[in-house]
Write a protein that holds these residues in place. Structure first.
Motif, PDB file in Angstrom:
ATOM      1  N   TYR A 156      28.324  -1.602  16.433  1.00 48.95           N
ATOM      2  CA  TYR A 156      28.305  -1.501  17.897  1.00 48.95           C
ATOM      3  C   TYR A 156      26.991  -0.898  18.386  1.00 48.95           C
ATOM      4  O   TYR A 156      26.931  -0.254  19.419  1.00 48.95           O
ATOM      5  CB  TYR A 156      29.515  -0.675  18.373  1.00 48.95           C
ATOM      6  N   ALA A 157      25.953  -1.076  17.588  1.00 50.39           N
ATOM      7  CA  ALA A 157      24.662  -0.476  17.955  1.00 50.39           C
ATOM      8  C   ALA A 157      23.546  -1.497  17.733  1.00 50.39           C
ATOM      9  O   ALA A 157      22.527  -1.198  17.136  1.00 50.39           O
ATOM     10  CB  ALA A 157      24.432   0.785  17.134  1.00 50.39           C
ATOM     11  N   GLY A 158      23.802  -2.714  18.204  1.00 49.29           N
ATOM     12  CA  GLY A 158      22.774  -3.740  18.057  1.00 49.29           C
ATOM     13  C   GLY A 158      22.967  -4.529  16.785  1.00 49.29           C
ATOM     14  O   GLY A 158      24.046  -4.560  16.193  1.00 49.29           O
ATOM     15  N   SER A 159      21.890  -5.149  16.347  1.00 45.70           N
ATOM     16  CA  SER A 159      21.998  -5.967  15.133  1.00 45.70           C
ATOM     17  C   SER A 159      21.669  -5.105  13.910  1.00 45.70           C
ATOM     18  O   SER A 159      21.474  -3.902  14.025  1.00 45.70           O
ATOM     19  CB  SER A 159      21.082  -7.177  15.249  1.00 45.70           C
ATOM     20  N   SER A 160      21.609  -5.765  12.766  1.00 46.61           N
ATOM     21  CA  SER A 160      21.395  -5.023  11.526  1.00 46.61           C
ATOM     22  C   SER A 160      20.049  -4.313  11.523  1.00 46.61           C
ATOM     23  O   SER A 160      19.059  -4.842  12.030  1.00 46.61           O
ATOM     24  CB  SER A 160      21.461  -5.988  10.347  1.00 46.61           C
ATOM     25  N   MET A 161      20.029  -3.122  10.945  1.00 43.09           N
ATOM     26  CA  MET A 161      18.754  -2.412  10.812  1.00 43.09           C
ATOM     27  C   MET A 161      17.927  -2.970   9.655  1.00 43.09           C
ATOM     28  O   MET A 161      16.742  -2.688   9.538  1.00 43.09           O
ATOM     29  CB  MET A 161      19.000  -0.917  10.608  1.00 43.09           C
ATOM     30  N   TRP A 162      18.565  -3.742   8.776  1.00 41.66           N
ATOM     31  CA  TRP A 162      17.830  -4.364   7.665  1.00 41.66           C
ATOM     32  C   TRP A 162      17.252  -5.687   8.145  1.00 41.66           C
ATOM     33  O   TRP A 162      18.007  -6.560   8.587  1.00 41.66           O
ATOM     34  CB  TRP A 162      18.737  -4.627   6.468  1.00 41.66           C
ATOM     35  N   LYS A 163      15.964  -5.825   8.063  1.00 41.84           N
ATOM     36  CA  LYS A 163      15.316  -7.044   8.558  1.00 41.84           C
ATOM     37  C   LYS A 163      15.108  -7.990   7.371  1.00 41.84           C
ATOM     38  O   LYS A 163      14.018  -8.046   6.785  1.00 41.84           O
ATOM     39  CB  LYS A 163      13.975  -6.701   9.216  1.00 41.84           C
ATOM     40  N   TRP A 164      16.173  -8.706   7.016  1.00 41.70           N
ATOM     41  CA  TRP A 164      16.093  -9.561   5.820  1.00 41.70           C
ATOM     42  C   TRP A 164      15.046 -10.658   5.972  1.00 41.70           C
ATOM     43  O   TRP A 164      14.435 -11.082   5.002  1.00 41.70           O
ATOM     44  CB  TRP A 164      17.462 -10.173   5.494  1.00 41.70           C
ATOM     45  N   ASN A 165      14.850 -11.077   7.230  1.00 43.47           N
ATOM     46  CA  ASN A 165      13.853 -12.129   7.439  1.00 43.47           C
ATOM     47  C   ASN A 165      12.423 -11.632   7.252  1.00 43.47           C
ATOM     48  O   ASN A 165      11.503 -12.406   7.042  1.00 43.47           O
ATOM     49  CB  ASN A 165      14.025 -12.754   8.835  1.00 43.47           C
ATOM     50  N   LEU A 167      11.671  -8.811   5.125  1.00 41.82           N
ATOM     51  CA  LEU A 167      11.520  -8.253   3.765  1.00 41.82           C
ATOM     52  C   LEU A 167      11.190  -9.358   2.767  1.00 41.82           C
ATOM     53  O   LEU A 167      11.619 -10.492   2.958  1.00 41.82           O
ATOM     54  CB  LEU A 167      12.822  -7.555   3.348  1.00 41.82           C
ATOM     55  N   PRO A 168      10.496  -9.112   1.694  1.00 44.12           N
ATOM     56  CA  PRO A 168       9.931  -7.820   1.282  1.00 44.12           C
ATOM     57  C   PRO A 168       8.531  -7.565   1.838  1.00 44.12           C
ATOM     58  O   PRO A 168       7.960  -6.506   1.585  1.00 44.12           O
ATOM     59  CB  PRO A 168       9.837  -7.982  -0.246  1.00 44.12           C
ATOM     60  N   HIS A 169       8.001  -8.525   2.617  1.00 45.06           N
ATOM     61  CA  HIS A 169       6.577  -8.413   2.988  1.00 45.06           C
ATOM     62  C   HIS A 169       6.333  -7.376   4.062  1.00 45.06           C
ATOM     63  O   HIS A 169       5.363  -6.645   4.036  1.00 45.06           O
ATOM     64  CB  HIS A 169       6.052  -9.778   3.418  1.00 45.06           C
ATOM     65  N   ARG A 170       7.255  -7.339   5.051  1.00 48.88           N
ATOM     66  CA  ARG A 170       7.126  -6.255   6.030  1.00 48.88           C
ATOM     67  C   ARG A 170       8.277  -5.286   5.811  1.00 48.88           C
ATOM     68  O   ARG A 170       9.445  -5.680   5.791  1.00 48.88           O
ATOM     69  CB  ARG A 170       7.179  -6.787   7.459  1.00 48.88           C
ATOM     70  N   VAL A 171       7.898  -4.042   5.620  1.00 48.09           N
ATOM     71  CA  VAL A 171       8.916  -3.009   5.390  1.00 48.09           C
ATOM     72  C   VAL A 171       8.959  -2.146   6.652  1.00 48.09           C
ATOM     73  O   VAL A 171       8.046  -1.381   6.932  1.00 48.09           O
ATOM     74  CB  VAL A 171       8.547  -2.184   4.135  1.00 48.09           C
ATOM     75  N   ASP A 172      10.007  -2.322   7.431  1.00 48.19           N
ATOM     76  CA  ASP A 172      10.128  -1.645   8.723  1.00 48.19           C
ATOM     77  C   ASP A 172      10.038  -0.126   8.536  1.00 48.19           C
ATOM     78  O   ASP A 172      10.763   0.441   7.717  1.00 48.19           O
ATOM     79  CB  ASP A 172      11.489  -2.031   9.347  1.00 48.19           C
ATOM     80  N   GLU A 205      15.821 -14.306  -4.487  1.00 45.14           N
ATOM     81  CA  GLU A 205      15.173 -14.149  -3.176  1.00 45.14           C
ATOM     82  C   GLU A 205      15.580 -12.820  -2.525  1.00 45.14           C
ATOM     83  O   GLU A 205      14.743 -12.080  -2.009  1.00 45.14           O
ATOM     84  CB  GLU A 205      15.602 -15.329  -2.292  1.00 45.14           C
ATOM     85  N   TYR A 206      16.884 -12.547  -2.549  1.00 45.70           N
ATOM     86  CA  TYR A 206      17.368 -11.313  -1.905  1.00 45.70           C
ATOM     87  C   TYR A 206      17.127 -10.079  -2.763  1.00 45.70           C
ATOM     88  O   TYR A 206      16.878  -8.992  -2.242  1.00 45.70           O
ATOM     89  CB  TYR A 206      18.843 -11.452  -1.491  1.00 45.70           C
ATOM     90  N   LEU A 207      17.190 -10.237  -4.080  1.00 43.78           N
ATOM     91  CA  LEU A 207      16.952  -9.061  -4.940  1.00 43.78           C
ATOM     92  C   LEU A 207      15.551  -8.511  -4.707  1.00 43.78           C
ATOM     93  O   LEU A 207      15.328  -7.302  -4.731  1.00 43.78           O
ATOM     94  CB  LEU A 207      17.174  -9.424  -6.415  1.00 43.78           C
ATOM     95  N   GLU A 208      14.617  -9.413  -4.442  1.00 40.06           N
ATOM     96  CA  GLU A 208      13.260  -8.963  -4.149  1.00 40.06           C
ATOM     97  C   GLU A 208      13.226  -8.161  -2.842  1.00 40.06           C
ATOM     98  O   GLU A 208      12.516  -7.167  -2.720  1.00 40.06           O
ATOM     99  CB  GLU A 208      12.385 -10.205  -4.003  1.00 40.06           C
ATOM    100  N   LYS A 209      14.028  -8.590  -1.888  1.00 36.20           N
ATOM    101  CA  LYS A 209      14.094  -7.869  -0.604  1.00 36.20           C
ATOM    102  C   LYS A 209      14.768  -6.509  -0.800  1.00 36.20           C
ATOM    103  O   LYS A 209      14.319  -5.485  -0.282  1.00 36.20           O
ATOM    104  CB  LYS A 209      14.899  -8.690   0.412  1.00 36.20           C
TER     105      LYS A 209
END
Ligand code: GCW
Length: 669
Positions: A156-165, A167-172, A205-209
């Motif tokens: 209830y606080a917006g979308s996911s804090m993990w930016k899978w799209n 990662l891994p190149h930009r780390v928020d 793909e995801y394990l790298e993220k």
């Protein structure tokens, strides 16, 4: 500058009182840290950032202390083991005019650094510090129900804090603040994806993220877990089955587990929701939960990680009692789980209801490690528009006596491992974090994340102390203001229960979104997804009879608990309708009939929301203007919706009681 809440309880605002600031000067001349270990560097920088903010003072670092007046970070790996200080624990004390933060581990020093900052943030004196602290629970974990597509189940606080799209190149950079916030309250584990799990999280793909996230969290002492889909050997591996006893399936999991460790050598482990609400699981192949969990535990054997297997299971049986089902499915398996398996049990037997008796599995599984699952996100507790401080609710469960090994066998002792000498112990909380600027939606929801972490570390802390800490760190150090806010927080959960689920009613939320009242819900995809299944209103009365007359769920508890709750004359009113079908005209201990008491509570809940609003209004000059307006607006929504709940439920139940709304009801104060 207005406070947007983005810095959480680590806002480190300048302490207003100059004298108080001065009182810290003799202890903050330098920070001495001998090694360049990354975690110690983080601890040092946190102290520097914190003290710069709080005291307006830049603190230098040195390798070794040559004078007094500083803070010394000290890792002593060879310190003798003592009963009251574990590897992650720390000591803070003064010696020769210096403050020493000492631990066997770097992470322990980091926790100690946060404790020292908390002491300053909450206005304590540093003159005679003497703190020894160790976590009571070993795995203190957030469970994110975040999906690969960026949505959050029950978020209830917006979308996911993990930016899978990204990662891994930009780390928020927010991942770092997330890590700091968690480390500051001792959270040391996080499962990053929804338990309704997509197999995608196990792809390369995801394990790298996930690796990129794990690399950020590691120096803060936080291990990453992945929620897995039990059908992955089929969906990802192309196998014909996911049967846990099939050798190829076992090999697939062994290989996958090895592969994960190539990315994340200190991988925390798996979290599994199986054969629950349509998710796949071992029962699809005629196997048991233990067969499934043990297969994964075997794959984990060469590594330090573990398997967390959820006990949230129930069947769609219109004549059954969902209350009993987790217990019924798992009880025969007690003693058959691999030692690396923790069975994670929700605090109550139904589903994170606003007020629920403790799950009867607690205390009844001497040969299985049981972990606690609380919900920090407020699925049934007003989401992000109602002010509901959850520490009292968490504590109510933890402090309840199961009597499993005689008096004093509290739920807390089951889950901290002390009752049955468990090797592992776990407290998990379903996270309330999201992409909102202030992370949690309602500014006060931050306090629930905070409270969860503090209780996972030490369940003996009081709700009052935790509220006081959070307020002082987040909103104000001014005592009168703090007291008023604390009062609002401590009353907030009972108030919410009062206008939604008084007297032990349960599960009558709007279908699937679980927001707002729908007590009339009688048809759904499943019989146990209706409201009438739970409240059982009829012309005679209200409540689910769980005594021997009907479901006999009460029998799952120890005799002492049965005695406490089994007699409608003595059952505490807050739990009454959980266990008894009570006639509308039955006189309760308050002197009112059930119907009058029910109405009284609904009406009083609304009045109390008005009181929360008045108190908040009186604090306008004392809290940050942005936070003030934010909370004010949400309280307005809460007021409107408390009325909605009251009217919906009183009018609906009145159709059955055929009794008039009593007068006079609680007058406005
Ligand atoms: O409370 C229910 C929620 C589901 C959730 C489920 C669970 C993740 O409504 O959204 O699914 O519990 O805990 O598995």
């Amino acid at each position: 500058l207005a406070d947007d809440g983005s810095r959480l309880w680590l806002n480190y605002d300048l302490i207003k009182d100059a004298k108080q600031r001065e009182s810290y000067a003799p202890f903050t001349k330098f920070i001495a840290v001998a090694s360049d270990n990354q975690t110690l560097k983080i601890a040092t920088e946190e102290l520097q950032t914190g003290l710069l903010g709080l005291l307006g003072k830049k603190i230098v670092t040195v390798k070794t202390a040559t004078t007094s007046g500083g803070i010394i970070l000290n890792v002593n790996k060879n310190a003798p083991s003592s009963a009251n200080i574990s590897n992650e624990g720390y000591e803070i004390y003064t010696e020769k005019g210096n403050i020493i933060i000492s631990s066997k581990s770097e992470t322990g020093v980091l926790y100690g650094a946060f404790e020292l900052l908390r002491a300053i943030q909450t206005g304590k004196s540093l003159a005679k510090l003497s703190i020894t602290s160790s976590p009571k629970v070993k795995i203190r974990m957030l469970n994110h129900w975040d999906n690969a597509n960026g949505t959050v189940e029950r978020g209830y606080a917006g979308s996911s804090m993990w930016k899978w799209n990204e990662l891994p190149h930009r780390v928020d950079p927010r991942y770092v603040l997330y890590a700091r916030a968690n480390a500051s309250i001792g959270i040391n584990a996080t499962s990053i994806n929804n338990v309704n799990a997509s197999s995608r999280f196990l792809t390369a793909e995801y394990l790298e993220k996930i690796k990129a996230v794990a690399d950020v969290l590691r120096p803060y002492g936080i291990k990453v877990f992945i929620s897995v889909n039990f059908r992955s050997p089929r969906t990802l591996g192309g196998l014909k089955t996911s049967d846990p006893l099939d050798p190829e399936v076992r090999k697939w999991w062994n290989d996958k587990t090895k592969e994960i460790h190539q990315y994340i050598p200190d991988f925390g482990g798996y979290l599994v929701k199986a054969n629950s609400e349509g998710e796949p699981g071992p029962q699809d192949y005629g196997r048991t939960h233990a067969d499934g969990a043990n297969m994964l535990a075997e794959a984990m054997r060469p590594f330090s990680g573990i398997v967390i297997w959820r006990a949230f299971v129930y069947n769609a049986d219109p004549n059954g009692d969902r209350f009993k089902e987790g217990y019924a499915q798992f009880k025969p398996l007690d003693g058959t789980f691999d030692p690396k398996v923790i069975v994670q049990v929700k605090n109550g037997p139904i589903d994170f209801m606003p007020r629920e008796p403790f799950h009867p599995m607690f205390g009844a599984f001497p040969k299985t490690t049981l972990g606690m699952e609380f919900q920090i996100t407020q699925e049934y507790l007003g989401q992000s528009t109602h002010l509901t401080y959850l520490a009292p609710m968490f504590k109510e469960c933890l402090d309840t006596d199961t009597y499993a090994k005689g008096q004093g066998s509290t739920v807390a002792k089951v889950i901290d491992g002390s009752l049955y000498n468990a090797q592992y112990s776990l407290m998990a909380g379903v996270a309330n974090t999201g992409s909102d600027v202030n992370w949690c939606g309602h500014p006060f929801n931050q306090s629930n994340w905070y409270a969860f972490g503090r209780l996972a570390w030490d369940h003996t802390l009081s709700s009052e102390q935790i509220a006081s800490e959070w307020i002082r760190m987040t909103l104000t150090q001014a005592k009168p203001t703090e007291q008023k806010i604390s009062d609002m927080m401590l009353k907030s959960h009972p108030i919410y229960v009062s206008y939604t689920y008084p007297l032990g009613t349960s599960h009558m939320m709007g279908e699937s979104h679980h927001y707002g009242p729908e007590p009339w819900l009688a048809k759904s995809a499943r019989p146990d997804w209706t409201s009438v299944y739970y409240h059982r209103a009829d012309s005679v009365g209200l409540g689910f009879d769980r005594t021997g007359k009907l479901s006999n769920a009460l029998q799952l508890y120890s005799p002492e608990v049965q005695q406490k709750w089994g007699n409608p004359e003595q059952c505490p009113l807050d739990y009454l309708l959980w266990f008894h079908h009570v006639p509308w005209s039955k006189k309760l201990s308050t002197g009112r009939s059930l119907w009058d008491e029910l109405c009284e509570r609904y009406y009083d809940g609304v009045v109390q929301v008005g009181n929360l609003q008045k108190t908040w209004e009186s604090l306008k000059a004392d809290v940050d203007p942005e936070i003030f307006e934010n909370v004010k607006g949400r309280l307005k929504i809460q007021e409107k919706e408390a009325l909605w709940w009251r009217d919906a439920c009183v009018l609906y139940f009145g159709e059955y009681s055929k009794m008039p709304i009593p007068k006079p009801l609680t007058p406005p104060q």
